[in-house]
Design a protein around this motif. Structure first.
Motif, PDB file in Angstrom:
ATOM      1  N   ALA A 112       8.964  -1.062  -6.647  1.00 42.91           N
ATOM      2  CA  ALA A 112       9.053   0.159  -7.444  1.00 42.91           C
ATOM      3  C   ALA A 112       7.711   0.561  -8.020  1.00 42.91           C
ATOM      4  O   ALA A 112       6.787  -0.254  -8.139  1.00 42.91           O
ATOM      5  CB  ALA A 112      10.071  -0.024  -8.566  1.00 42.91           C
ATOM      6  N   ASP A 113       7.629   1.844  -8.397  1.00 43.13           N
ATOM      7  CA  ASP A 113       6.502   2.344  -9.184  1.00 43.13           C
ATOM      8  C   ASP A 113       6.951   2.340 -10.636  1.00 43.13           C
ATOM      9  O   ASP A 113       7.978   2.929 -10.975  1.00 43.13           O
ATOM     10  CB  ASP A 113       6.148   3.766  -8.730  1.00 43.13           C
ATOM     11  CG  ASP A 113       5.090   4.386  -9.621  1.00 43.13           C
ATOM     12  OD1 ASP A 113       3.981   3.837  -9.670  1.00 43.13           O
ATOM     13  OD2 ASP A 113       5.388   5.404 -10.274  1.00 43.13           O
ATOM     14  N   ARG A 114       6.203   1.675 -11.496  1.00 40.02           N
ATOM     15  CA  ARG A 114       6.664   1.481 -12.873  1.00 40.02           C
ATOM     16  C   ARG A 114       5.638   1.936 -13.920  1.00 40.02           C
ATOM     17  O   ARG A 114       5.780   1.618 -15.093  1.00 40.02           O
ATOM     18  CB  ARG A 114       6.987  -0.004 -13.112  1.00 40.02           C
ATOM     19  CG  ARG A 114       8.120  -0.541 -12.248  1.00 40.02           C
ATOM     20  CD  ARG A 114       8.455  -1.979 -12.611  1.00 40.02           C
ATOM     21  NE  ARG A 114       9.633  -2.462 -11.916  1.00 40.02           N
ATOM     22  CZ  ARG A 114       9.617  -3.070 -10.741  1.00 40.02           C
ATOM     23  NH1 ARG A 114       8.459  -3.270 -10.124  1.00 40.02           N
ATOM     24  NH2 ARG A 114      10.734  -3.482 -10.168  1.00 40.02           N
ATOM     25  N   ASP A 115       4.619   2.720 -13.511  1.00 36.28           N
ATOM     26  CA  ASP A 115       3.557   3.035 -14.477  1.00 36.28           C
ATOM     27  C   ASP A 115       3.870   4.223 -15.385  1.00 36.28           C
ATOM     28  O   ASP A 115       3.150   4.496 -16.334  1.00 36.28           O
ATOM     29  CB  ASP A 115       2.233   3.266 -13.756  1.00 36.28           C
ATOM     30  CG  ASP A 115       2.308   4.381 -12.716  1.00 36.28           C
ATOM     31  OD1 ASP A 115       3.315   5.109 -12.692  1.00 36.28           O
ATOM     32  OD2 ASP A 115       1.347   4.511 -11.925  1.00 36.28           O
ATOM     33  N   GLY A 116       4.944   4.977 -15.095  1.00 36.23           N
ATOM     34  CA  GLY A 116       5.343   6.071 -15.973  1.00 36.23           C
ATOM     35  C   GLY A 116       4.518   7.340 -15.847  1.00 36.23           C
ATOM     36  O   GLY A 116       4.699   8.280 -16.621  1.00 36.23           O
ATOM     37  N   VAL A 117       3.622   7.405 -14.891  1.00 40.14           N
ATOM     38  CA  VAL A 117       2.798   8.605 -14.697  1.00 40.14           C
ATOM     39  C   VAL A 117       2.672   8.910 -13.207  1.00 40.14           C
ATOM     40  O   VAL A 117       2.888   8.031 -12.364  1.00 40.14           O
ATOM     41  CB  VAL A 117       1.394   8.441 -15.305  1.00 40.14           C
ATOM     42  CG1 VAL A 117       1.452   8.379 -16.812  1.00 40.14           C
ATOM     43  CG2 VAL A 117       0.711   7.198 -14.738  1.00 40.14           C
ATOM     44  N   SER A 118       2.332  10.147 -12.878  1.00 38.49           N
ATOM     45  CA  SER A 118       2.069  10.525 -11.493  1.00 38.49           C
ATOM     46  C   SER A 118       0.698  11.172 -11.412  1.00 38.49           C
ATOM     47  O   SER A 118       0.273  11.865 -12.340  1.00 38.49           O
ATOM     48  CB  SER A 118       3.139  11.479 -10.962  1.00 38.49           C
ATOM     49  OG  SER A 118       3.115  12.702 -11.667  1.00 38.49           O
ATOM     50  N   GLU A 126       0.820  -1.212   0.000  1.00 39.51           N
ATOM     51  CA  GLU A 126       0.000   0.000   0.000  1.00 39.51           C
ATOM     52  C   GLU A 126       0.852   1.259   0.000  1.00 39.51           C
ATOM     53  O   GLU A 126       0.558   2.225  -0.707  1.00 39.51           O
ATOM     54  CB  GLU A 126      -0.936  -0.001   1.217  1.00 39.51           C
ATOM     55  CG  GLU A 126      -2.035  -1.037   1.155  1.00 39.51           C
ATOM     56  CD  GLU A 126      -3.048  -0.761   0.046  1.00 39.51           C
ATOM     57  OE1 GLU A 126      -3.356   0.423  -0.216  1.00 39.51           O
ATOM     58  OE2 GLU A 126      -3.526  -1.738  -0.574  1.00 39.51           O
ATOM     59  N   VAL A 127       1.913   1.277   0.793  1.00 38.80           N
ATOM     60  CA  VAL A 127       2.750   2.479   0.843  1.00 38.80           C
ATOM     61  C   VAL A 127       3.528   2.643  -0.455  1.00 38.80           C
ATOM     62  O   VAL A 127       3.788   3.772  -0.905  1.00 38.80           O
ATOM     63  CB  VAL A 127       3.685   2.448   2.065  1.00 38.80           C
ATOM     64  CG1 VAL A 127       4.867   1.510   1.870  1.00 38.80           C
ATOM     65  CG2 VAL A 127       4.206   3.849   2.373  1.00 38.80           C
ATOM     66  N   VAL A 128       3.901   1.542  -1.112  1.00 37.24           N
ATOM     67  CA  VAL A 128       4.582   1.633  -2.409  1.00 37.24           C
ATOM     68  C   VAL A 128       3.641   2.273  -3.430  1.00 37.24           C
ATOM     69  O   VAL A 128       4.056   3.133  -4.223  1.00 37.24           O
ATOM     70  CB  VAL A 128       5.036   0.234  -2.882  1.00 37.24           C
ATOM     71  CG1 VAL A 128       5.521   0.283  -4.327  1.00 37.24           C
ATOM     72  CG2 VAL A 128       6.143  -0.293  -1.974  1.00 37.24           C
ATOM     73  N   LYS A 129       2.374   1.909  -3.408  1.00 40.34           N
ATOM     74  CA  LYS A 129       1.400   2.496  -4.334  1.00 40.34           C
ATOM     75  C   LYS A 129       1.220   3.988  -4.065  1.00 40.34           C
ATOM     76  O   LYS A 129       1.130   4.792  -5.002  1.00 40.34           O
ATOM     77  CB  LYS A 129       0.054   1.785  -4.204  1.00 40.34           C
ATOM     78  CG  LYS A 129       0.037   0.354  -4.719  1.00 40.34           C
ATOM     79  CD  LYS A 129      -1.317  -0.296  -4.444  1.00 40.34           C
ATOM     80  CE  LYS A 129      -1.316  -1.763  -4.846  1.00 40.34           C
ATOM     81  NZ  LYS A 129      -2.617  -2.415  -4.501  1.00 40.34           N
ATOM     82  N   ILE A 130       1.164   4.369  -2.795  1.00 39.74           N
ATOM     83  CA  ILE A 130       0.961   5.788  -2.461  1.00 39.74           C
ATOM     84  C   ILE A 130       2.163   6.621  -2.880  1.00 39.74           C
ATOM     85  O   ILE A 130       2.007   7.700  -3.472  1.00 39.74           O
ATOM     86  CB  ILE A 130       0.679   5.948  -0.956  1.00 39.74           C
ATOM     87  CG1 ILE A 130      -0.686   5.352  -0.622  1.00 39.74           C
ATOM     88  CG2 ILE A 130       0.720   7.428  -0.552  1.00 39.74           C
ATOM     89  CD1 ILE A 130      -1.024   5.361   0.848  1.00 39.74           C
ATOM     90  N   ALA A 131       3.367   6.137  -2.605  1.00 36.56           N
ATOM     91  CA  ALA A 131       4.562   6.869  -3.039  1.00 36.56           C
ATOM     92  C   ALA A 131       4.561   7.032  -4.552  1.00 36.56           C
ATOM     93  O   ALA A 131       4.935   8.091  -5.087  1.00 36.56           O
ATOM     94  CB  ALA A 131       5.820   6.137  -2.575  1.00 36.56           C
TER      95      ALA A 131
END
Length: 630
Positions: free
Chosen positions: A433-439, A404-409
């Protein structure tokens, strides 16, 4: 030799049985085998296998293991005499196990079981000898009760004789009575319930003495492995799992035991009992689905009230006038208190600023989304109203679910490593890691922390700090917990078929920030320290805990500098600018309405966020990387 291996040999070793008595019970021999297998399998999973220098002294380790073991068996000091505790300590935990005499281990276990059984028989006898009039005399007035409880308040030592043991029993019953009488109509009813609860626990311990001893041995050894490993009974495990989720299925009530059943002391906000308007505070539940629950244990009541979502549970209740009625409540999802999120969007100095308070990083279920889903919903609502800056308040947030915290970051970064886990699970190294390329939001961000912001909170604050993505505001440092635990049944955590009832939380690794540093002990340092949140005492931090693992060395890990929200030099200049602005406000403090006074912590965070918005939208805006939004 690693401390973990020493522990295994010391407690259960490779057992031989040439010293066992001829009448050694088969059931106890089987339990001894189970414990042996349990500890041997722990060796390969606990993080200490990777750390040669994380070794407490053997004397300290096992003296504490014994203390935990005997306390868990007798927390109220009503079972054992001091002489028996001394004998148990000498024969079991120190002389035989410390000197590594594995052939005597199961014999020691046999003697411990026998001693516990004998002591439980005495406890039942002494309890039956206590007359109701003896308790009623002490409980006659609040003053006499207070004097008795205060006299026996210090229970750090066991009784020296049976007379003292009897007084300890009376103290335990009357301590329970003190809490129960708040909810009963008469003192006599409260005494009946208090004595019933005490006797019921004696019966439970006698019926499950072998399982209880096995459980407490497991609990004591896990306790001394490190500051966070822990053994849970089945009921304890259910509570732990519930604390990590957003909701559970039930009726949504808080109860306490009274003479004829369980009194409702609170209706959970949003729960079915309140929304369906079927129960009132003060109602006493006497039957559930036709089963009389007078004298029932609380876990039984919980099982009767739980069930599939959308199904009814039938209750017989008494109101304050003793009038009975039949009630049916349809079970629904009840949101846990940890899942409560506070939020607001305000306009200040011509800027739209949002605030989100996260108490815990919980996962979702079919009843409601996890915390990351809630944050996504709030951000979208804020952005629809032209959000310019955001505060995420994680003060007092002790952590939660890693995913959950990885998704929020990741909501505030395009793509970037959030944390690196090094441990005994999988191939030993995992990059989260976050790998979706967008924020989802690319504007100014403040993370508000204190010394109780721990674990997953430190991953959020530390990872965003690494990428200059957020300004950390609050205490000098966060809690300093850099370890990762795996939680589950014994079999699932160890990935072995082991006949040990219960569950465990086992430390399986350390997590590192994207720059390769660990937050163990040192925590995450704030860019801006608020005087109200300065360190008051180091006793509140991870480093003060017994058996806390030492800070591991930094690891080599490289990340793309383009992940950073603002270049290092510019970010450093901005922090200096913010510090200067804080000094000005300390001289001329103002609140959000411009009135001169000492600002609250949240208001100070808003002022800092406002300064960041001004700074980042001015001439230096070009130094901020352009981001795509979801």
């Amino acid at each position: 030799m690693r401390v973990f291996l020493t522990l295994t040999v010391f407690l259960m070793g490779v057992t031989t049985f040439n010293m066992l008595p001829a009448d050694y019970p088969v059931s106890e021999l089987g339990v001894c085998h189970e414990l042996e297998g349990f500890y041997l399998n722990l060796q390969s999973k606990h993080v200490s296998t990777l750390l040669e220098d994380n070794k407490p002294s053997i004397d300290k380790l096992y003296n504490k293991a014994f203390d935990v073991f005997v306390y868990e068996l007798d927390p109220m000091r009503v079972v054992f005499l001091q002489s028996e505790v001394d004998e148990l300590k000498k024969s079991n935990f120190i002389n035989q196990w410390l000197n590594i005499k594995p052939q005597q281990t199961c014999y020691s276990f046999y003697k411990a079981i026998a001693k516990f059984n004998k002591a439980m028989v005495r406890l039942r006898k002494l309890t039956s000898e206590i007359k109701d009039t003896e308790l009623e005399i002490i409980a006659k007035t609040d003053k006499s009760l207070k004097i008795f409880i205060k006299k026996h308040k210090d229970k750090n030592n066991w009784a020296k004789n049976t007379n003292s043991l009897k007084e300890n029993i009376m103290w335990a019953i009357l301590t329970g009575y003190k809490d129960i009488k708040k909810y009963t109509e008469t003192k006599k009813e409260a005494l009946i319930v208090a004595k019933r609860v005490f006797k019921r626990q004696i019966k439970v311990n006698e019926l499950n003495n072998l399982e209880k001893t096995k459980s407490e041995i497991s609990k004591s050894v896990l306790y001394v492995l490190d500051a966070h490993s822990q053994f849970y009974s089945g009921d304890e495990f259910k509570e732990v799992i519930q604390s990590l989720t957003s909701s559970f299925v039930g009726v949504g009530i808080v109860v306490t035991e009274v003479g004829v059943g369980f009194k409702v002391v609170e209706l959970v906000e949003g729960g079915p009992a309140k929304t369906q308007n079927k129960l009132n505070v003060g109602d006493v539940i006497v039957e559930v689905n036709g089963i009389n629950i007078m004298g029932a244990r609380r876990p039984l009541l919980a099982r009767l009230l739980s069930g599939p979502q959308g199904t009814p549970v039938f209750l017989k209740v008494l109101d304050s006038n003793k009038t009975s009625r039949q009630v049916s409540i349809v079970r629904e999802y009840v949101k846990t208190k940890q899942a409560e999120i506070k939020s607001e969007l305000i306009s200040y100095r011509g800027q739209k600023m949002g605030y989100i308070k996260l108490n815990h990083f919980y996962t979702g279920n079919s009843g409601s989304p996890g915390v990351s889903g809630e944050v996504v919903s709030l951000l979208r609502k804020f952005k629809a109203r032209n959000l310019e800056g955001l505060i995420i308040d994680i003060r007092g947030n002790g952590g939660g679910v890693l995913s959950e915290v990885v998704k929020i970051a990741g909501l505030f970064l395009t793509s970037a490593p959030i944390t690196i886990e090094v441990g005994t699970v999988g191939n030993g190294v995992q990059i989260h890691a976050d790998r979706d390329g967008v924020s989802l939001f690319d504007g100014p961000l403040v993370i508000l922390v204190d010394e109780l912001s721990a674990s997953a909170s430190e991953i959020l604050a530390g990872s965003l700090k690494t990428f200059n993505r957020a300004v950390i505001v609050g205490s000098q440092q966060t809690y300093g917990k850099g370890t990762i635990q795996e939680i589950g049944t014994v079999e699932s955590v160890l990935n072995k078929r082991i006949q040990i009832k219960g569950a465990m939380k086992l430390t399986v690794g350390f997590y590192y920030l994207p720059d390769g540093s660990s937050v163990q002990f040192d925590g995450v340092k704030s860019h801006l320290v608020l005087p109200e949140l300065k360190t008051q005492t180091k006793r509140l931090l991870e480093k003060a805990l017994p058996f806390a693992l030492k800070k591991p060395d930094k690891i080599d890990f490289e990340y793309d500098a383009n992940y950073k929200w603002m270049r290092d030099v510019r970010f450093k200049d901005m922090v200096q600018y913010l510090k200067a602005q804080m000094r000005v406000r300390n001289v001329l403090p103002v609140d959000l309405n411009g009135k001169t006074k000492v600002a609250k912590i949240k208001n100070k965070a808003y002022n800092i966020l406002s300064d960041i918005i001004e700074y980042s939208s001015g001439p230096l805006r070009s130094s901020i990387a352009t981001r795509f939004e979801k």
